[in-house]
Scaffold this motif. Structure first.
Motif, PDB file in Angstrom:
ATOM      1  N   GLY A 166       0.801  -1.214   0.000  1.00  0.00           N
ATOM      2  CA  GLY A 166       0.000   0.000   0.000  1.00  0.00           C
ATOM      3  C   GLY A 166       0.837   1.269   0.000  1.00  0.00           C
ATOM      4  O   GLY A 166       2.002   1.264   0.379  1.00  0.00           O
ATOM      5  N   GLY A 167       0.215   2.372  -0.440  1.00  0.00           N
ATOM      6  CA  GLY A 167       0.878   3.672  -0.460  1.00  0.00           C
ATOM      7  C   GLY A 167       2.200   3.636  -1.199  1.00  0.00           C
ATOM      8  O   GLY A 167       3.176   4.231  -0.749  1.00  0.00           O
ATOM      9  N   VAL A 168       2.222   2.974  -2.358  1.00  0.00           N
ATOM     10  CA  VAL A 168       3.480   2.647  -3.030  1.00  0.00           C
ATOM     11  C   VAL A 168       4.030   3.837  -3.819  1.00  0.00           C
ATOM     12  O   VAL A 168       3.358   4.345  -4.726  1.00  0.00           O
ATOM     13  N   PRO A 169       5.270   4.273  -3.527  1.00  0.00           N
ATOM     14  CA  PRO A 169       5.920   5.309  -4.339  1.00  0.00           C
ATOM     15  C   PRO A 169       6.536   4.683  -5.592  1.00  0.00           C
ATOM     16  O   PRO A 169       7.739   4.497  -5.700  1.00  0.00           O
ATOM     17  N   GLY A 170       5.674   4.371  -6.560  1.00  0.00           N
ATOM     18  CA  GLY A 170       6.111   3.610  -7.719  1.00  0.00           C
ATOM     19  C   GLY A 170       6.988   4.383  -8.678  1.00  0.00           C
ATOM     20  O   GLY A 170       7.727   3.783  -9.462  1.00  0.00           O
ATOM     21  N   ASP A 171       6.908   5.715  -8.653  1.00  0.00           N
ATOM     22  CA  ASP A 171       7.695   6.571  -9.546  1.00  0.00           C
ATOM     23  C   ASP A 171       8.324   7.673  -8.700  1.00  0.00           C
ATOM     24  O   ASP A 171       7.661   8.635  -8.310  1.00  0.00           O
ATOM     25  N   LEU A 172       9.614   7.532  -8.396  1.00  0.00           N
ATOM     26  CA  LEU A 172      10.275   8.459  -7.473  1.00  0.00           C
ATOM     27  C   LEU A 172      10.373   9.869  -8.035  1.00  0.00           C
ATOM     28  O   LEU A 172      10.309  10.849  -7.277  1.00  0.00           O
ATOM     29  N   LEU A 173      10.546  10.016  -9.329  1.00  0.00           N
ATOM     30  CA  LEU A 173      10.645  11.354  -9.904  1.00  0.00           C
ATOM     31  C   LEU A 173       9.324  12.105  -9.744  1.00  0.00           C
ATOM     32  O   LEU A 173       9.313  13.292  -9.404  1.00  0.00           O
ATOM     33  N   GLU A 174       8.220  11.437  -9.962  1.00  0.00           N
ATOM     34  CA  GLU A 174       6.921  12.088  -9.794  1.00  0.00           C
ATOM     35  C   GLU A 174       6.658  12.405  -8.324  1.00  0.00           C
ATOM     36  O   GLU A 174       6.121  13.469  -8.000  1.00  0.00           O
ATOM     37  N   VAL A 175       7.032  11.488  -7.440  1.00  0.00           N
ATOM     38  CA  VAL A 175       6.848  11.725  -6.012  1.00  0.00           C
ATOM     39  C   VAL A 175       7.703  12.910  -5.553  1.00  0.00           C
ATOM     40  O   VAL A 175       7.252  13.749  -4.764  1.00  0.00           O
ATOM     41  N   ALA A 176       8.925  13.017  -6.061  1.00  0.00           N
ATOM     42  CA  ALA A 176       9.794  14.139  -5.688  1.00  0.00           C
ATOM     43  C   ALA A 176       9.213  15.461  -6.169  1.00  0.00           C
ATOM     44  O   ALA A 176       9.196  16.460  -5.428  1.00  0.00           O
ATOM     45  N   ASP A 177       8.712  15.489  -7.399  1.00  0.00           N
ATOM     46  CA  ASP A 177       8.119  16.712  -7.923  1.00  0.00           C
ATOM     47  C   ASP A 177       6.897  17.116  -7.101  1.00  0.00           C
ATOM     48  O   ASP A 177       6.689  18.306  -6.814  1.00  0.00           O
ATOM     49  N   PHE A 178       6.107  16.144  -6.685  1.00  0.00           N
ATOM     50  CA  PHE A 178       4.906  16.409  -5.900  1.00  0.00           C
ATOM     51  C   PHE A 178       5.240  17.006  -4.536  1.00  0.00           C
ATOM     52  O   PHE A 178       4.523  17.881  -4.037  1.00  0.00           O
ATOM     53  N   ASN A 179       6.322  16.538  -3.910  1.00  0.00           N
ATOM     54  CA  ASN A 179       6.659  16.949  -2.545  1.00  0.00           C
ATOM     55  C   ASN A 179       7.615  18.133  -2.467  1.00  0.00           C
ATOM     56  O   ASN A 179       7.843  18.660  -1.371  1.00  0.00           O
ATOM     57  N   ASN A 180       8.163  18.571  -3.560  1.00  0.00           N
ATOM     58  CA  ASN A 180       9.148  19.647  -3.551  1.00  0.00           C
ATOM     59  C   ASN A 180       8.548  20.932  -2.971  1.00  0.00           C
ATOM     60  O   ASN A 180       7.593  21.482  -3.507  1.00  0.00           O
ATOM     61  N   GLY A 181       9.085  21.377  -1.824  1.00  0.00           N
ATOM     62  CA  GLY A 181       8.605  22.591  -1.175  1.00  0.00           C
ATOM     63  C   GLY A 181       7.430  22.384  -0.245  1.00  0.00           C
ATOM     64  O   GLY A 181       6.958  23.354   0.364  1.00  0.00           O
ATOM     65  N   SER A 182       6.959  21.154  -0.084  1.00  0.00           N
ATOM     66  CA  SER A 182       5.819  20.885   0.800  1.00  0.00           C
ATOM     67  C   SER A 182       6.311  20.352   2.138  1.00  0.00           C
ATOM     68  O   SER A 182       7.514  20.210   2.375  1.00  0.00           O
ATOM     69  N   TYR A 183       5.363  20.015   3.024  1.00  0.00           N
ATOM     70  CA  TYR A 183       5.789  19.484   4.319  1.00  0.00           C
ATOM     71  C   TYR A 183       6.340  18.079   4.197  1.00  0.00           C
ATOM     72  O   TYR A 183       6.913  17.545   5.154  1.00  0.00           O
ATOM     73  N   GLY A 184       6.206  17.449   3.025  1.00  0.00           N
ATOM     74  CA  GLY A 184       6.831  16.154   2.789  1.00  0.00           C
ATOM     75  C   GLY A 184       8.169  16.240   2.099  1.00  0.00           C
ATOM     76  O   GLY A 184       8.752  15.211   1.716  1.00  0.00           O
ATOM     77  N   SER A 185       8.706  17.444   1.965  1.00  0.00           N
ATOM     78  CA  SER A 185       9.944  17.601   1.186  1.00  0.00           C
ATOM     79  C   SER A 185      11.159  16.972   1.859  1.00  0.00           C
ATOM     80  O   SER A 185      12.143  16.647   1.181  1.00  0.00           O
ATOM     81  N   GLY A 186      11.106  16.759   3.170  1.00  0.00           N
ATOM     82  CA  GLY A 186      12.225  16.093   3.832  1.00  0.00           C
ATOM     83  C   GLY A 186      12.487  14.716   3.264  1.00  0.00           C
ATOM     84  O   GLY A 186      13.643  14.248   3.214  1.00  0.00           O
ATOM     85  N   LEU A 187      11.428  14.056   2.791  1.00  0.00           N
ATOM     86  CA  LEU A 187      11.584  12.726   2.206  1.00  0.00           C
ATOM     87  C   LEU A 187      12.423  12.779   0.934  1.00  0.00           C
ATOM     88  O   LEU A 187      13.129  11.820   0.607  1.00  0.00           O
ATOM     89  N   ILE A 188      12.342  13.901   0.192  1.00  0.00           N
ATOM     90  CA  ILE A 188      13.149  14.038  -1.025  1.00  0.00           C
ATOM     91  C   ILE A 188      14.632  14.008  -0.680  1.00  0.00           C
ATOM     92  O   ILE A 188      15.427  13.319  -1.332  1.00  0.00           O
TER      93      ILE A 188
END
Length: 390
Positions: free
Chosen positions: A220-242
């Motif tokens: 579940g909650g699979v980050p199947g495409d890291l580039l898309e996930v990074a673009d989505f989180n860039n500058g958000s509260y999830g950006s630490g994961l990048i």
């Protein structure tokens, strides 16, 4: 065995961060990341008695071991990974199902490793793991490459994580005293980072570990495409994961030379992340853009993009059935990423059941659907038919 009770007891555990604790734990003696790598993947390098406590001091009728076992890096080199084997002491006879369990993000510091926190009762998914042991299933929890062993954790490097998950199952079956059979049924399970790891294990199993009797994967909650996930989180509260992911990719592939892209603030942040756990790392990196911490964007470079695409899922249909679930309102891993993985697997002929989590977000998804995922695996162990919906 199917469970129908509530999963809300897991909330308390997920609220506990894997911050370094001063409580000593029993465990196998330190093992070099490459020591004794002449054996086969899944071979035990060392083991020692451990313990499993869902919460501090909470007893369980289980026996546990910390193990070091042989595995394989993303590029096919031998390595050593640590983990924990947990076996219920319920007098069961006959083949006991084994779950190879992939945890979600805990951090980059060695003190964050599941094998360090399961004995203390401070592991974030321990209550979810207990739901599995209460079914009478054995569970093996990998620490992943570089988490609890020398080197930096190769966070988000999919092939490495998939190898570690599969080799953990092999190691658990080979460990003396568990009563587990090499021909016993195996299930794969994980969410978030564990969703990536379990999905990679599912894709790799047919070629890398075909002898494992895998009956299904719940992911579940699979980050199947890291580039898309990074673009989505860039500058958000999830950006630490990048930035954690950048450190993980650089650990696996030193030729990426992450440090050459970082400005002083970026070097300071990454250095701190390597020593701490997710509660600190995610806060320290939140609401930052890649441009805030770099002199140029590594994700725009061909070598970085190629390595991140190496971790993209969906190119191979898992050999065993899959139950995939994803929260519609997931604020860290976009729902569309999960749906795309479903479409890719379905196009390749996977036996797949997809479930949308209609209410909730990323973290709550693993809690509210833990019983459904466990019940789906119970059906696979019982030989019941799947309900694929591709």
């Amino acid at each position: 065995m199917r469970l129908r009770s509530t999963a809300l007891a897991a909330v308390a555990t997920l609220a506990v961060s894997a911050i370094p604790a001063a409580i000593p734990t029993a465990g196998a003696a330190p093992v070099s990341a490459t020591a004794g790598t002449t054996g086969a993947p899944g071979d035990i390098v060392g083991s020692a008695p451990s313990a499993f406590h869902p919460l501090p001091g909470q007893p369980t009728d289980t026996k546990a071991w910390k193990i070091h076992y042989r595995s394989t890096t993303a590029d096919g080199a031998p390595n050593i990974v640590s983990g924990t084997v947990i076996v219920p002491q319920d007098g069961r006879t006959g083949p006991r199902p084994l779950i190879t369990y992939a945890v979600g993000t805990v951090g980059l510091g060695d003190s964050c490793a599941p094998s360090e926190n399961l004995p203390r009762g401070t592991a974030m998914e321990a209550n979810l793991i207990q739901q599995l042991t209460l079914r009478g299933w054995a569970v093996v929890v990998t620490d992943y490459e570089g988490l609890g062993t020398p080197g930096v954790h190769t966070y988000t490097v999919g092939p490495s994580a998939g190898h570690a998950v599969l080799d953990a199952a092999r190691a658990a079956q080979r460990l003396t005293g568990t009563g587990l059979s090499a021909t016993g049924p195996v299930g794969i399970m994980g969410y978030s980072q564990g969703g990536q790891a379990s999905s990679w294990a599912a894709e790799l199993q047919g070629s890398y570990a075909p002898e494992l009797q895998v009956k299904g994967t719940a992911t579940g909650g699979v980050p199947g495409d890291l580039l898309e996930v990074a673009d989505f989180n860039n500058g958000s509260y999830g950006s630490g994961l990048i930035f954690m992911a950048a450190a993980g990719q650089d650990a696996a592939f030193p030729e990426l030379k992450l440090d050459s892209y970082l400005n002083p603030a970026g070097r300071l942040l990454i250095a701190g992340m390597k020593e701490n756990c997710v509660a600190i790392d995610s806060i320290a990196g939140s609401f930052k853009r890649i441009s805030d911490l770099t002199t140029r964007d590594p994700l725009a470079q061909p070598d970085w993009r190629a390595r991140l695409n190496q971790s993209r899922l969906g190119r191979t249909a898992p050999a065993a059935p899959v139950y995939q679930y994803h929260a519609l309102a997931d604020e860290l891993i976009p729902y569309g990423v999960g749906r795309r993985l479903r479409a890719d697997w379905c196009a390749r002929g996977a036996n797949l059941e997809f479930d949308t989590v209609w209410v909730g977000e990323h973290v709550s998804g693993v809690i509210t659907h833990s019983l459904a995922a466990g019940n789906w695996l119970a059906d696979r162990f019982a030989g019941r038919p799947t309900h694929a919906d591709c």
